[in-house]
Write a protein that holds these residues in place. Structure first.
Motif, PDB file in Angstrom:
ATOM      1  N   ALA A 228       0.809  -1.222   0.000  1.00  0.00           N
ATOM      2  CA  ALA A 228       0.000   0.000   0.000  1.00  0.00           C
ATOM      3  C   ALA A 228       0.843   1.275   0.000  1.00  0.00           C
ATOM      4  CB  ALA A 228      -0.929   0.012   1.217  1.00  0.00           C
ATOM      5  N   ILE A 229       2.174   1.138   0.043  1.00  0.00           N
ATOM      6  CA  ILE A 229       3.040   2.320   0.128  1.00  0.00           C
ATOM      7  C   ILE A 229       3.647   2.598  -1.240  1.00  0.00           C
ATOM      8  CG2 ILE A 229       5.018   3.345   1.294  1.00  0.00           C
ATOM      9  CD1 ILE A 229       4.623   1.262   3.514  1.00  0.00           C
ATOM     10  N   PRO A 230       3.502   3.802  -1.770  1.00  0.00           N
ATOM     11  CA  PRO A 230       4.132   4.123  -3.055  1.00  0.00           C
ATOM     12  C   PRO A 230       5.638   3.872  -2.994  1.00  0.00           C
ATOM     13  CG  PRO A 230       2.624   5.871  -2.385  1.00  0.00           C
ATOM     14  CD  PRO A 230       2.737   4.932  -1.227  1.00  0.00           C
ATOM     15  N   GLU A 231       6.196   3.337  -4.082  1.00  0.00           N
ATOM     16  CA  GLU A 231       7.598   2.940  -4.083  1.00  0.00           C
ATOM     17  C   GLU A 231       8.530   4.100  -3.732  1.00  0.00           C
ATOM     18  OE1 GLU A 231      10.790   0.611  -6.997  1.00  0.00           O
ATOM     19  OE2 GLU A 231       8.685   0.791  -7.580  1.00  0.00           O
ATOM     20  N   ALA A 232       8.194   5.295  -4.165  1.00  0.00           N
ATOM     21  CA  ALA A 232       9.060   6.447  -3.918  1.00  0.00           C
ATOM     22  C   ALA A 232       9.130   6.816  -2.437  1.00  0.00           C
ATOM     23  CB  ALA A 232       8.567   7.647  -4.722  1.00  0.00           C
ATOM     24  N   LEU A 233       8.144   6.385  -1.655  1.00  0.00           N
ATOM     25  CA  LEU A 233       8.104   6.747  -0.234  1.00  0.00           C
ATOM     26  C   LEU A 233       8.568   5.629   0.685  1.00  0.00           C
ATOM     27  CD1 LEU A 233       4.653   8.596  -0.058  1.00  0.00           C
ATOM     28  CD2 LEU A 233       6.919   9.600  -0.284  1.00  0.00           C
ATOM     29  N   LEU A 234       8.900   4.454   0.126  1.00  0.00           N
ATOM     30  CA  LEU A 234       9.187   3.288   0.954  1.00  0.00           C
ATOM     31  C   LEU A 234      10.321   3.537   1.951  1.00  0.00           C
ATOM     32  CD1 LEU A 234       8.779   0.351  -1.584  1.00  0.00           C
ATOM     33  CD2 LEU A 234       7.570   0.597   0.591  1.00  0.00           C
ATOM     34  N   GLU A 235      11.431   4.083   1.457  1.00  0.00           N
ATOM     35  CA  GLU A 235      12.600   4.246   2.332  1.00  0.00           C
ATOM     36  C   GLU A 235      12.295   5.199   3.482  1.00  0.00           C
ATOM     37  OE1 GLU A 235      17.401   5.130   1.970  1.00  0.00           O
ATOM     38  OE2 GLU A 235      16.140   5.107   0.173  1.00  0.00           O
ATOM     39  N   ALA A 236      11.632   6.308   3.200  1.00  0.00           N
ATOM     40  CA  ALA A 236      11.295   7.267   4.254  1.00  0.00           C
ATOM     41  C   ALA A 236      10.293   6.676   5.234  1.00  0.00           C
ATOM     42  CB  ALA A 236      10.732   8.550   3.640  1.00  0.00           C
TER      43      ALA A 236
END
Length: 513
Positions: A228-236
């Motif tokens: 459910a988490i957009p790939e661009a936001l995963l690390e943060a």
């Protein structure tokens, strides 16, 4: 703090063939108030164990006359109670996994961080009756909240929260008894657990039961839906972010690993994690450190990892979509959750529990379920497992008249999907929301044309994925204001809340509407 004057200091056996390191570990533990004995080989350690009992054994993996694993195996064969912590060389992930599978309580990576060393030892000894550090230490104070919930030994029963978590796994069939017994056995260690089961079987309930039965029950339980988490936001989202690390980062923010410190981090649908993020997750699990986005420093984290998937991860590894090293790291202990078709004898108990919950949520009395309704449900495929059963009962309660539950399974087959999930698909797409059409039925022997999507193998999962995507997009475009998103989708606030919970959608800002 407990005022028990008779509590003797915990007894620790340290096994390492390097004199300098052995002395360092001894001094560190003596300062913490433990009684310590030391050995430099497997045989010398075994002589100490034959002479007396210890609360914990801390052993190096490689010793002059063998492996630390041999010591673990001897302890297990003789049914001794010592908890073992194994120290492995940097980067030797296979050894750590092997040690955990052999029954080690936890592992440490060399060079050992002394703060982490003290914390792991405190965790290993804190549930031993009558064995505690002679004085409160920083390490035990850090670990204390995670242990208060379960002071009693396993044969004396669990704390109320743990019993309640196990009770939510409804069913007394042989398969469910085996699942609960496995949860109880593996909960007290630190080994990562992989929960495998079809969609709708209750994998998060297993994860919550593992947490509630563990010594970390007093710590946080953080559930993350990886899909459910957009790939661009995963690390943060996973590791946190520092102020200014990306556009809109106005202040430092903790990630899921920091939020779960001292508790359990549940990674649901781990099979959907992109490969690039898999390597970063692997390092975080192996080294127990994370580097927040925009930071140059790593932060130590103390979490137990429980992950879940409906996919065959071994097949995903073979296909190159999942890292083999991460798979072995996560799959130290596996808990398989049976589909509902393999435990039909639990159907009556499940219906009773689900109807009670529906009554509590609606604030209205629920119609009585008859044997005729139960027989209809028993003959229904229920491919969506407990989630589908809950949807069928919600529908039946809403449409029943009088004090008897009425269930038309044939009508549910024909239009239940439209009633439960299709409002999002049937309505005109708001704005530029694109809806992927559900494939229509294909006659036997025919095949889909080249440009047509294939018929899904799991229709319920396919519909859930499509609905999740639409709800997530509506939420994002409404800046996660659920009232606005619900209005855009033609839903009530209660309906969108229900969908957010059912689909496991991560929504920031708590209950803000």
């Amino acid at each position: 703090m407990s005022s028990s004057p008779a509590s003797p200091p915990a007894q620790i056996l340290v096994v390492d063939d390097e004199p300098d390191l052995r002395t360092l570990y001894e001094l560190t533990l003596l300062r913490e108030g433990y009684q310590v004995e030391a050995a430099s080989s497997v045989e010398e350690a075994w002589q100490h164990l034959q002479a007396s009992r210890f609360d914990a054994v801390i052993t190096d993996m490689r010793l002059p006359d063998g492996l630390g694993l041999e010591l673990l195996q001897r302890i297990a064969r003789h049914q001794r109670s010592e908890r073992c912590v194994v120290m492995t060389a940097y980067g030797s992930a296979e050894n750590a996994v092997e040690a955990l599978k052999a029954g080690a309580f936890d592992y440490l990576t060399k060079p050992v961080d002394l703060k982490q060393f003290r914390s792991v030892v405190a965790s290993a000894v804190q549930e031993r009756p009558g064995a505690a550090p002679a004085r409160p230490t920083a390490a035990t104070r850090e670990s204390e909240p995670a242990t208060r919930a379960e002071e009693a030994p396993a044969d004396a029963g669990f704390a109320p929260a743990a019993r309640a978590a196990l009770a939510r796994l409804v069913g007394e069939s042989d398969t469910m008894r085996a699942v609960k017994a496995r949860i109880v056995r593996v909960a007290r260690g630190m080994a990562p657990v992989l929960v495998h089961g079809e969609s709708g079987t209750g994998k998060e309930l297993v994860a919550r039961a593992l947490h509630a039965c563990s010594q970390r029950a007093g710590g946080p339980f953080v559930a993350v839906n990886c899909s459910a988490i957009p790939e661009a936001l995963l690390e943060a989202e996973f590791f946190g972010a520092r102020k200014g690390s990306y556009t809109g980062a106005m202040q430092d923010r903790d990630g899921y690993f920091q939020a779960a410190r001292g508790g359990t981090l549940f990674l649901d649908e781990i099979g959907d994690l992109p490969l690039a993020m898999q390597s970063k997750l692997l390092r975080a699990i192996q080294e127990r450190c994370v580097r927040p986005l925009g930071s140059t420093q790593e932060e130590p984290v103390d979490v137990r990892i429980v992950s879940a998937t409906h996919k065959d991860l071994q097949a995903e590894v073979q296909a190159g979509r999942f890292r083999q090293d991460l798979f072995y790291r996560l799959n130290v202990i596996e808990v398989r959750l049976p589909p509902l078709r393999e435990r039909r004898e639990d159907l009556a108990a499940l219906c009773t529990a689900l109807l009670a919950r529906i009554a509590e949520e609606s604030g209205q009395p629920v119609p009585r379920m008859t044997m005729q309704v139960l027989l209809k449900l028993e003959s229904h495929p229920l491919r969506g497992n407990v989630r589908e059963l809950e949807n069928l009962l919600h529908r039946a309660v809403a449409l029943s008249e009088g004090d008897t539950l009425q269930l038309d399974v044939e009508a549910a087959d024909a239009d239940g999907l439209q009633d439960l999930a299709m409002p999002l698909f049937a309505m005109p797409a708001p704005g530029d929301v694109t809806v992927v059409p559900v494939p229509t039925t294909i006659s036997a022997g025919s095949s889909a044309s080249a440009g047509e999507p294939p018929v899904p193998a799991d229709l319920q999962q396919y519909l859930d994925d499509q609905e999740r995507g639409i709800v997530e997009r509506a939420l994002r475009e409404a800046n996660y204001n659920r009232t606005a998103a619900a209005a855009r989708l033609g839903l009530s606030l209660r309906q969108i809340r229900y969908r957010i919970a059912r689909l496991g959608i991560a929504v920031p800002n708590g209950d803000d509407d």
